[in-house]
Each structure stands twice: as structure tokens, then as C-alpha cells.
Design a protein around this motif. Structure first.
Motif, PDB file in Angstrom:
ATOM      1  N   LYS A 242       0.838  -1.203   0.000  1.00  0.00           N
ATOM      2  CA  LYS A 242       0.000   0.000   0.000  1.00  0.00           C
ATOM      3  C   LYS A 242       0.872   1.251   0.000  1.00  0.00           C
ATOM      4  O   LYS A 242       0.558   2.243  -0.667  1.00  0.00           O
ATOM      5  CB  LYS A 242      -0.919   0.000   1.217  1.00  0.00           C
ATOM      6  CG  LYS A 242      -1.900   1.176   1.258  1.00  0.00           C
ATOM      7  CD  LYS A 242      -2.833   1.065   2.441  1.00  0.00           C
ATOM      8  CE  LYS A 242      -3.863   2.202   2.426  1.00  0.00           C
ATOM      9  NZ  LYS A 242      -3.262   3.543   2.443  1.00  0.00           N
ATOM     10  N   ASN A 245       2.046   1.976  -3.521  1.00  0.00           N
ATOM     11  CA  ASN A 245       0.997   2.626  -4.309  1.00  0.00           C
ATOM     12  C   ASN A 245       0.813   4.081  -3.906  1.00  0.00           C
ATOM     13  O   ASN A 245       0.677   4.975  -4.748  1.00  0.00           O
ATOM     14  CB  ASN A 245      -0.328   1.873  -4.147  1.00  0.00           C
ATOM     15  CG  ASN A 245      -0.456   0.706  -5.110  1.00  0.00           C
ATOM     16  OD1 ASN A 245       0.148   0.698  -6.179  1.00  0.00           O
ATOM     17  ND2 ASN A 245      -1.241  -0.286  -4.725  1.00  0.00           N
ATOM     18  N   ASP A 246       0.788   4.333  -2.594  1.00  0.00           N
ATOM     19  CA  ASP A 246       0.560   5.702  -2.101  1.00  0.00           C
ATOM     20  C   ASP A 246       1.711   6.634  -2.456  1.00  0.00           C
ATOM     21  O   ASP A 246       1.495   7.822  -2.752  1.00  0.00           O
ATOM     22  CB  ASP A 246       0.358   5.686  -0.581  1.00  0.00           C
ATOM     23  CG  ASP A 246      -0.932   5.006  -0.167  1.00  0.00           C
ATOM     24  OD1 ASP A 246      -1.804   4.821  -1.043  1.00  0.00           O
ATOM     25  OD2 ASP A 246      -1.069   4.639   1.022  1.00  0.00           O
ATOM     26  N   THR A 247       2.930   6.111  -2.440  1.00  0.00           N
ATOM     27  CA  THR A 247       4.118   6.950  -2.673  1.00  0.00           C
ATOM     28  C   THR A 247       4.434   7.111  -4.154  1.00  0.00           C
ATOM     29  O   THR A 247       4.733   8.219  -4.629  1.00  0.00           O
ATOM     30  CB  THR A 247       5.345   6.349  -1.959  1.00  0.00           C
ATOM     31  OG1 THR A 247       5.067   6.219  -0.567  1.00  0.00           O
ATOM     32  CG2 THR A 247       6.581   7.227  -2.166  1.00  0.00           C
ATOM     33  N   HIS A 248       4.337   6.031  -4.906  1.00  0.00           N
ATOM     34  CA  HIS A 248       4.794   6.043  -6.293  1.00  0.00           C
ATOM     35  C   HIS A 248       3.668   5.959  -7.317  1.00  0.00           C
ATOM     36  O   HIS A 248       3.917   6.136  -8.505  1.00  0.00           O
ATOM     37  CB  HIS A 248       5.769   4.886  -6.526  1.00  0.00           C
ATOM     38  CG  HIS A 248       6.989   4.938  -5.652  1.00  0.00           C
ATOM     39  ND1 HIS A 248       8.065   5.757  -5.910  1.00  0.00           N
ATOM     40  CD2 HIS A 248       7.290   4.266  -4.505  1.00  0.00           C
ATOM     41  CE1 HIS A 248       8.992   5.584  -4.984  1.00  0.00           C
ATOM     42  NE2 HIS A 248       8.544   4.684  -4.109  1.00  0.00           N
ATOM     43  N   GLY A 249       2.458   5.665  -6.874  1.00  0.00           N
ATOM     44  CA  GLY A 249       1.337   5.583  -7.801  1.00  0.00           C
ATOM     45  C   GLY A 249       1.044   4.148  -8.223  1.00  0.00           C
ATOM     46  O   GLY A 249       1.889   3.254  -8.113  1.00  0.00           O
ATOM     47  N   HIS A 250      -0.162   3.949  -8.708  1.00  0.00           N
ATOM     48  CA  HIS A 250      -0.599   2.603  -9.076  1.00  0.00           C
ATOM     49  C   HIS A 250       0.154   1.996 -10.251  1.00  0.00           C
ATOM     50  O   HIS A 250       0.384   0.770 -10.267  1.00  0.00           O
ATOM     51  CB  HIS A 250      -2.105   2.601  -9.355  1.00  0.00           C
ATOM     52  CG  HIS A 250      -2.925   2.785  -8.111  1.00  0.00           C
ATOM     53  ND1 HIS A 250      -3.123   1.771  -7.209  1.00  0.00           N
ATOM     54  CD2 HIS A 250      -3.575   3.874  -7.610  1.00  0.00           C
ATOM     55  CE1 HIS A 250      -3.873   2.207  -6.207  1.00  0.00           C
ATOM     56  NE2 HIS A 250      -4.153   3.478  -6.438  1.00  0.00           N
ATOM     57  N   PRO A 251       0.565   2.767 -11.266  1.00  0.00           N
ATOM     58  CA  PRO A 251       1.375   2.154 -12.331  1.00  0.00           C
ATOM     59  C   PRO A 251       2.659   1.533 -11.802  1.00  0.00           C
ATOM     60  O   PRO A 251       3.052   0.445 -12.244  1.00  0.00           O
ATOM     61  CB  PRO A 251       1.658   3.323 -13.279  1.00  0.00           C
ATOM     62  CG  PRO A 251       0.488   4.243 -13.082  1.00  0.00           C
ATOM     63  CD  PRO A 251       0.188   4.170 -11.619  1.00  0.00           C
ATOM     64  N   THR A 252       3.302   2.188 -10.854  1.00  0.00           N
ATOM     65  CA  THR A 252       4.501   1.615 -10.261  1.00  0.00           C
ATOM     66  C   THR A 252       4.150   0.388  -9.430  1.00  0.00           C
ATOM     67  O   THR A 252       4.877  -0.618  -9.431  1.00  0.00           O
ATOM     68  CB  THR A 252       5.211   2.655  -9.370  1.00  0.00           C
ATOM     69  OG1 THR A 252       5.591   3.779 -10.173  1.00  0.00           O
ATOM     70  CG2 THR A 252       6.453   2.058  -8.718  1.00  0.00           C
ATOM     71  N   GLY A 253       3.025   0.471  -8.733  1.00  0.00           N
ATOM     72  CA  GLY A 253       2.580  -0.702  -7.976  1.00  0.00           C
ATOM     73  C   GLY A 253       2.338  -1.895  -8.875  1.00  0.00           C
ATOM     74  O   GLY A 253       2.690  -3.034  -8.541  1.00  0.00           O
ATOM     75  N   ASP A 254       1.742  -1.642 -10.047  1.00  0.00           N
ATOM     76  CA  ASP A 254       1.530  -2.735 -11.002  1.00  0.00           C
ATOM     77  C   ASP A 254       2.861  -3.315 -11.469  1.00  0.00           C
ATOM     78  O   ASP A 254       2.993  -4.539 -11.641  1.00  0.00           O
ATOM     79  CB  ASP A 254       0.734  -2.232 -12.197  1.00  0.00           C
ATOM     80  CG  ASP A 254      -0.712  -1.896 -11.851  1.00  0.00           C
ATOM     81  OD1 ASP A 254      -1.173  -2.302 -10.762  1.00  0.00           O
ATOM     82  OD2 ASP A 254      -1.379  -1.234 -12.671  1.00  0.00           O
TER      83      ASP A 254
END
Length: 380
Positions: A242, A245-254
Motif C-alpha cells: 500500500k 501505491n501511495d508513494t509512487h502511484g498505481h502504475p509503479t505498484g503494477d
């Protein structure tokens, strides 16, 4: 076939799991065995019973030759016995049974037509029923073979009863009709089968990571546990996902999920079922090696070594675009035990995963054997 494709096909295809030595698309098999076996069983049983009933009500249909009832009754009893078996217990019937019974039914119609001297339109059209069934339920080669049988039977019947003139008068129309029906139905069946295969493949694959989907994983786990071919189960969570996602954004999370998926798949065998359960949760059904896997089937697999290699590989990775943010995972691993249900195996692996997260994350924890005391947990 790539490792990922083989994993997904094994996970989602019950025929591959249940009958590993049988060619699934053999030409003599039906597109869908159970409906085909049940359909031909019901059709042949009903037709045979109708033939007997018709002979009782209209004795002239038995013809004037002696032994009409003997011939008709013998064929009817044989076909009814086979048909009832397929209609009542289609799953127990061998793969070739629907095609064989359809062929037998076509021969029965020809013999009865010849015995009763019936070359009428009705007598000829019944010859095409097996071909009609085959075109709808069987694969193209079997359908065309039964169509050829129907056309040949029609030529024999008309030739015997009416001579060459009858053949040139009636048989071309039946040839065109049977072939047209077979061509239309087999083409439609092939198109539908390709579409179904595509939909199954899509349903069995996680769109983001390319791993096996949750639904296919559930089916594969249950099947392997029931078959006794599972070595163990590995459950994985990505630590602090989480925050990524919060720090780098959902594309990075993906991208992180794809990295973890790639490392997980890299340490597993082709026969293992590597799945994404949802979010940042992953699972691996560690499948027992077979005689053609290149592994010693008698040796016990070191499941902890698999988990540790994966743990180290993820620890050597970082968040894309932020090399200072190292990735880590928590994992729980449970070795399958004789007589253990899929639910109990999942519960033990999940408890081990929870222990790993409660102990500070970034570690692998082994689930103790069934019945072990709580002090049996170990991890690092």
C-alpha cells in the motif's frame, strides 16, 4: 509451449489433469463428451424402442422375409443396452463410445431397411441421423466418416432395392444434403470450440501478471489434493505494498507486482501452478514431479529451498524508479500431508504467512505438520 502457458493450461483444463495420457483432441472423441454420450444414448434407445413398438402396431413394417422379428429384436436389444449405458452413465463411457454407437446405429438402420425392403424417403433419411449427430457433437474427421457411411449406406440400399436407376435418381440428393449439413455444423462447431478455448484461457489468466487466475488456482489446488499430486502450498504477500501505491502511484505498484510474479515463476517448475489471488497476494501449488519432469520422482522436494530462492530474488529487487526502496515479501509454506483436505492445507499455509507478517515481515515461515504444537513454528 512456454512455462507460463503450460501452467495455465494445466490449471484450467480438467481433461489434462484427469487424463494426462489421453489425447484430448483425438479425432474420435466428442467436443464435449458427456452431452454427446448422453445425446446419442437417448437417440439410439428411443429409436430402437420405436422400431419395436412400430413392429407391434404395424407388423407389415417387419417385411415379408422370415426372421424379421429376430433380426430387428437382436439389433434393437444390442443398441438399447449400449444406448442406456451412455444415457445413464455418460462419464463412465470411453471417449470413442459416442462415435462407435452412432456408427452402429447407422448400420442397424441399413440392415433393417434391406431386410424390410424399405427404400422409401423415410427409410433413406434415417440413414443420415448418425451423421447429423456426428456433425453436431463429434470432431470433423469422425463427422465426415459417419457422413460417408450414411452416403454409402444410401447407395447400397437404393442399389439393392431399385438398381442403378434408383442410385442416380436419389443418391445425389442425399449426398448433397448430408455433406451440406455436415459442413455447416462442423464449421460452426470448430468456431465455437475456438471461442470457448479463448474464453477459458482468458478466465484462467491474471490480466496484470500473466499468472494463473484465482478461479483456476482454486480448481487446480482441489484437483491436485484429490489426486495426491501436491507437494505443498506457498502463500505470499508483498510487504508494505500500500505504501508503494501511495508513494509512487498505481502504475509503479503494477510494475512491482509484475516483478514479484516474474521472480516467483522463475523459481518454480513448469508443472507448478503459480497464481495471483488478488491485490498483492500470490500462491503456488507445488506439484509433485512426474516421471517425465526430469526430476527424481522418489526424492522429497525441498520446498523451503524454493521459497528461500524466491525470497532472496525479491530482496535483490527494488521499486522501479526508486533504487533505494528495496522490495520484500512475507511467505508461509506448508507441506501437504496424506489425507489432508485442500481447505486444511490452505489454513496451515495461511497461518504460517500470518506468523511471518506478525514477526516483522520479510521472511519465510514453515507451517508445522498437522497436529504439531504452536511451538513448532519456524522462520527467518
Amino acid at each position: 509451449m512456454s512455462r507460463a502457458s503450460q501452467q495455465r493450461r494445466t490449471a484450467s483444463d480438467p481433461d489434462v489433469r484427469a487424463r494426462p495420457g489421453v489425447p484430448r483432441h483425438a479425432w474420435w472423441t466428442a467436443r464435449d463428451h458427456v452431452p454427446a454420450a448422453r445425446a446419442v444414448g437417448v437417440m439410439t434407445t428411443a429409436a430402437s424402442l420405436y422400431t419395436i413398438l412400430n413392429g407391434i402396431v404395424s407388423p407389415e413394417t417387419m417385411g415379408t422375409r422370415p426372421g424379421g422379428w429376430v433380426v430387428t429384436g437382436t439389433f434393437a436389444v444390442v443398441v438399447v443396452c449400449c444406448g442406456l449405458f451412455l444415457a445413464v452413465a455418460p462419464r463412465r463411457a470411453p471417449g470413442w463410445a459416442p462415435a462407435a454407437l452412432a456408427g452402429l446405429a447407422g448400420l442397424m438402420v441399413l440392415v433393417l431397411d434391406l431386410w424390410t425392403d424399405d427404400a422409401s424417403f423415410g427409410g433413406q433419411i434415417y440413414l443420415g441421423w448418425p451423421a447429423l449427430f456426428a456433425a453436431f457433437h463429434l470432431r470433423p474427421l469422425a463427422a465426415w466418416l459417419l457422413t460417408a457411411q450414411a452416403v454409402a449406406a444410401d447407395v447400397v440400399l437404393v442399389g439393392v432395392e431399385e438398381g442403378t436407376v434408383g442410385i442416380f435418381r436419389d443418391s445425389p440428393a442425399h449426398l448433397v444434403t448430408f455433406c451440406l449439413i455436415t459442413a455447416l455444423l462442423t464449421t460452426a462447431g470448430e468456431r465455437q470450440e475456438r471461442l470457448t478455448a479463448t474464453l477459458r484461457a482468458q478466465a484462467a489468466e491474471d490480466a496484470l501478471t500473466g499468472l494463473t487466475s484465482r478461479r483456476a488456482y482454486d480448481s487446480a489446488l482441489t484437483a491436485h489434493v484429490q489426486a495426491g499430486t501436491v507437494d505443498g502450498l506457498l502463500l505470499v504477500d508483498v510487504d508494505s505494498f500500500k505504501a508503494v501505491n501511495d508513494t509512487h502511484g498505481h502504475p509503479t505498484g503494477d510494475a512491482v507486482l509484475r516483478i514479484v510474479a516474474g521472480e516467483l515463476r522463475a523459481v518454480c517448475r513448469a508443472e507448478d501452478v503459480v497464481a495471483r489471488l488478488g491485490g498483492d497476494e500470490f500462491a503456488v501449488v507445488l506439484v509433485r514431479s512426474g516421471p517425465d519432469s526430469g526430476q527424481d520422482a522418489g526424492a522429497e522436494r525441498d520446498l523451503r529451498a524454493v521459497a528461500d530462492r524466491f525470497h532472496r530474488a525479491v530482496a535483490a529487487s527494488s521499486v522501479p524508479g526508486d533504487r533505494s526502496h528495496r522490495l520484500s515479501i512475507s511467505a508461509g509454506i506448508a507441506r501437504a500431508e496424506v489425507g489432508e483436505s485442500a481447505e486444511d492445507l490452505v489454513a496451515r499455509a495461511d497461518a504460517a504467512l500470518y506468523t511471518a507478517k506478525r514477526a516483522g515481515r520479510d521472511r519465510v515461515v514453515d507451517a508445522p505438520p498437522v497436529g504439531a504444537v504452536n511451538g513448532g513454528w519456524s522462520g527467518r
